[in-house]
Motif scaffolding. Structure first.
Motif, PDB file in Angstrom:
ATOM      1  N   ASN A  33       0.824  -1.208   0.000  1.00  0.00           N
ATOM      2  CA  ASN A  33       0.000   0.000   0.000  1.00  0.00           C
ATOM      3  C   ASN A  33       0.860   1.262   0.000  1.00  0.00           C
ATOM      4  O   ASN A  33       0.576   2.227  -0.717  1.00  0.00           O
ATOM      5  CB  ASN A  33      -0.926   0.015   1.225  1.00  0.00           C
ATOM      6  CG  ASN A  33      -1.950  -1.101   1.200  1.00  0.00           C
ATOM      7  OD1 ASN A  33      -2.193  -1.713   0.166  1.00  0.00           O
ATOM      8  ND2 ASN A  33      -2.549  -1.377   2.338  1.00  0.00           N
ATOM      9  N   TYR A  77      -6.092   6.091  -2.672  1.00  0.00           N
ATOM     10  CA  TYR A  77      -6.380   5.671  -1.304  1.00  0.00           C
ATOM     11  C   TYR A  77      -7.383   6.626  -0.649  1.00  0.00           C
ATOM     12  O   TYR A  77      -7.162   7.162   0.427  1.00  0.00           O
ATOM     13  CB  TYR A  77      -5.092   5.533  -0.494  1.00  0.00           C
ATOM     14  CG  TYR A  77      -4.307   4.315  -0.904  1.00  0.00           C
ATOM     15  CD1 TYR A  77      -4.490   3.103  -0.252  1.00  0.00           C
ATOM     16  CD2 TYR A  77      -3.437   4.360  -1.996  1.00  0.00           C
ATOM     17  CE1 TYR A  77      -3.807   1.968  -0.665  1.00  0.00           C
ATOM     18  CE2 TYR A  77      -2.753   3.219  -2.410  1.00  0.00           C
ATOM     19  CZ  TYR A  77      -2.946   2.034  -1.746  1.00  0.00           C
ATOM     20  OH  TYR A  77      -2.277   0.910  -2.160  1.00  0.00           O
ATOM     21  N   GLU A 127      -8.384   2.511  -3.812  1.00  0.00           N
ATOM     22  CA  GLU A 127      -6.926   2.627  -3.761  1.00  0.00           C
ATOM     23  C   GLU A 127      -6.390   3.434  -4.937  1.00  0.00           C
ATOM     24  O   GLU A 127      -5.548   4.307  -4.774  1.00  0.00           O
ATOM     25  CB  GLU A 127      -6.299   1.229  -3.735  1.00  0.00           C
ATOM     26  CG  GLU A 127      -6.641   0.478  -2.461  1.00  0.00           C
ATOM     27  CD  GLU A 127      -5.980  -0.875  -2.394  1.00  0.00           C
ATOM     28  OE1 GLU A 127      -5.161  -1.193  -3.269  1.00  0.00           O
ATOM     29  OE2 GLU A 127      -6.289  -1.625  -1.444  1.00  0.00           O
ATOM     30  N   LYS A 148      -6.851  -2.328  -7.611  1.00  0.00           N
ATOM     31  CA  LYS A 148      -6.548  -2.701  -6.232  1.00  0.00           C
ATOM     32  C   LYS A 148      -5.354  -3.642  -6.246  1.00  0.00           C
ATOM     33  O   LYS A 148      -5.360  -4.631  -6.988  1.00  0.00           O
ATOM     34  CB  LYS A 148      -7.752  -3.386  -5.581  1.00  0.00           C
ATOM     35  CG  LYS A 148      -7.577  -3.689  -4.083  1.00  0.00           C
ATOM     36  CD  LYS A 148      -8.843  -4.295  -3.512  1.00  0.00           C
ATOM     37  CE  LYS A 148      -8.736  -4.560  -2.013  1.00  0.00           C
ATOM     38  NZ  LYS A 148      -8.634  -3.333  -1.211  1.00  0.00           N
ATOM     39  N   TYR A 161     -15.014  -7.745  -3.649  1.00  0.00           N
ATOM     40  CA  TYR A 161     -14.531  -6.407  -3.985  1.00  0.00           C
ATOM     41  C   TYR A 161     -15.249  -5.863  -5.216  1.00  0.00           C
ATOM     42  O   TYR A 161     -15.626  -4.684  -5.247  1.00  0.00           O
ATOM     43  CB  TYR A 161     -13.018  -6.434  -4.223  1.00  0.00           C
ATOM     44  CG  TYR A 161     -12.456  -5.038  -4.405  1.00  0.00           C
ATOM     45  CD1 TYR A 161     -12.353  -4.169  -3.318  1.00  0.00           C
ATOM     46  CD2 TYR A 161     -12.053  -4.580  -5.651  1.00  0.00           C
ATOM     47  CE1 TYR A 161     -11.860  -2.883  -3.481  1.00  0.00           C
ATOM     48  CE2 TYR A 161     -11.558  -3.295  -5.819  1.00  0.00           C
ATOM     49  CZ  TYR A 161     -11.461  -2.447  -4.729  1.00  0.00           C
ATOM     50  OH  TYR A 161     -10.992  -1.176  -4.889  1.00  0.00           O
ATOM     51  N   ILE A 211      -8.050  -6.183 -10.229  1.00  0.00           N
ATOM     52  CA  ILE A 211      -7.399  -6.604  -8.993  1.00  0.00           C
ATOM     53  C   ILE A 211      -6.090  -7.293  -9.350  1.00  0.00           C
ATOM     54  O   ILE A 211      -6.072  -8.252 -10.131  1.00  0.00           O
ATOM     55  CB  ILE A 211      -8.303  -7.549  -8.186  1.00  0.00           C
ATOM     56  CG1 ILE A 211      -9.565  -6.807  -7.742  1.00  0.00           C
ATOM     57  CG2 ILE A 211      -7.562  -8.111  -6.977  1.00  0.00           C
ATOM     58  CD1 ILE A 211     -10.562  -7.671  -7.015  1.00  0.00           C
TER      59      ILE A 211
END
Length: 250
Positions: A40, A109, A128, A141, A154, A175
């Protein structure tokens, strides 16, 4: 209903129960949590760089900045530590520098909170990375790893929250898993909103009945779980009750 809680529930309802319903905390830090935090931080800081600085050199610098304080003792072995480091580094390089971005992200984010009247529930989701596309926007993501259920969760969350917050669906949801180096893409349609609401309704019902929680079948999840002993004790107690009931019925 937040993305964090729902992800935790999808991974294992038993673990969710101990951690979020009973509020039991483990002092032991697990390597997956640490690596996801690093991912992240690297992604967020990378997209805050200028266009000219968004290159492989700066990806390496960011990874080194956040990995250097991680102890190999968190991992199963030194080989495991270096394997995870090598794979996540390689795949971050691959997916972050695949092309030059012409415009900065719409969201980076950014946490969204909405109230869904159909669900009668407050929903919370962190976008994100949201970028402009030709007709709408795309959502990305970055995860260490994900299974089919987590990906499905998600995708439904993104559709429902986007529809409520913006009155518009993303053109694509992507993703990216950084252990495997795989990309899972979903292109929602107008029917996806009803499907997403129904999915979250079912999730809400499950969350409201802790006595019906079932244990995950994921060996990987169990190996990294801080509550494995409590889980085994509860299952043994349940089995003993089942045996007692069976004798009584006979």
């Amino acid at each position: 209903m937040t993305d964090y809680y729902l992800e935790s529930f999808i991974k294992c309802p038993y673990k969710f129960y101990y951690q979020h319903v009973l509020s039991l905390n483990s002092s032991q830090v697990k390597w997956r949590q640490v690596v996801q935090f690093i991912i992240n931080q690297v992604v967020q800081n990378f997209y805050q760089l200028s266009q000219d600085s968004q290159n492989q050199l700066h990806v390496f610098k960011l990874i080194d900045k956040y990995w250097k304080n991680v102890s190999p003792q968190l991992f199963e072995s030194k080989v495991h530590y270096y394997t995870v480091l090598a794979k996540t580094t390689n795949h971050l390089l691959q997916f972050l520098t695949v092309k030059k971005k012409q415009e900065p992200p719409i969201f980076l984010y950014q946490k969204m909170n909405i109230y869904n009247e159909e669900l009668e529930t407050q929903l919370s989701l962190t976008f994100e990375l949201a970028e402009w596309s030709s007709h709408s926007f795309t959502i990305k993501k970055f995860l260490l790893e994900a299974d089919a259920e987590l990906i499905q969760l998600y995708n439904h969350l993104v559709v429902v929250v986007s529809n409520e917050a913006f009155g518009k669906l993303p053109e694509r949801v992507e993703i990216i898993t950084l252990l495997e180096g795989k990309s899972y893409t979903y292109s929602p349609t107008i029917n996806s909103v009803a499907q997403g609401n129904q999915y979250l309704k079912n999730m809400k019902k499950l969350l409201q009945h802790p006595n019906d929680y079932t244990k995950t079948n994921s060996l990987t999840e169990c190996k990294s779980c801080s509550f494995i002993l409590k889980c085994q004790d509860s299952r043994n107690s349940a089995n003993e009750i089942d045996r007692t009931n069976a004798k009584f019925l006979h």
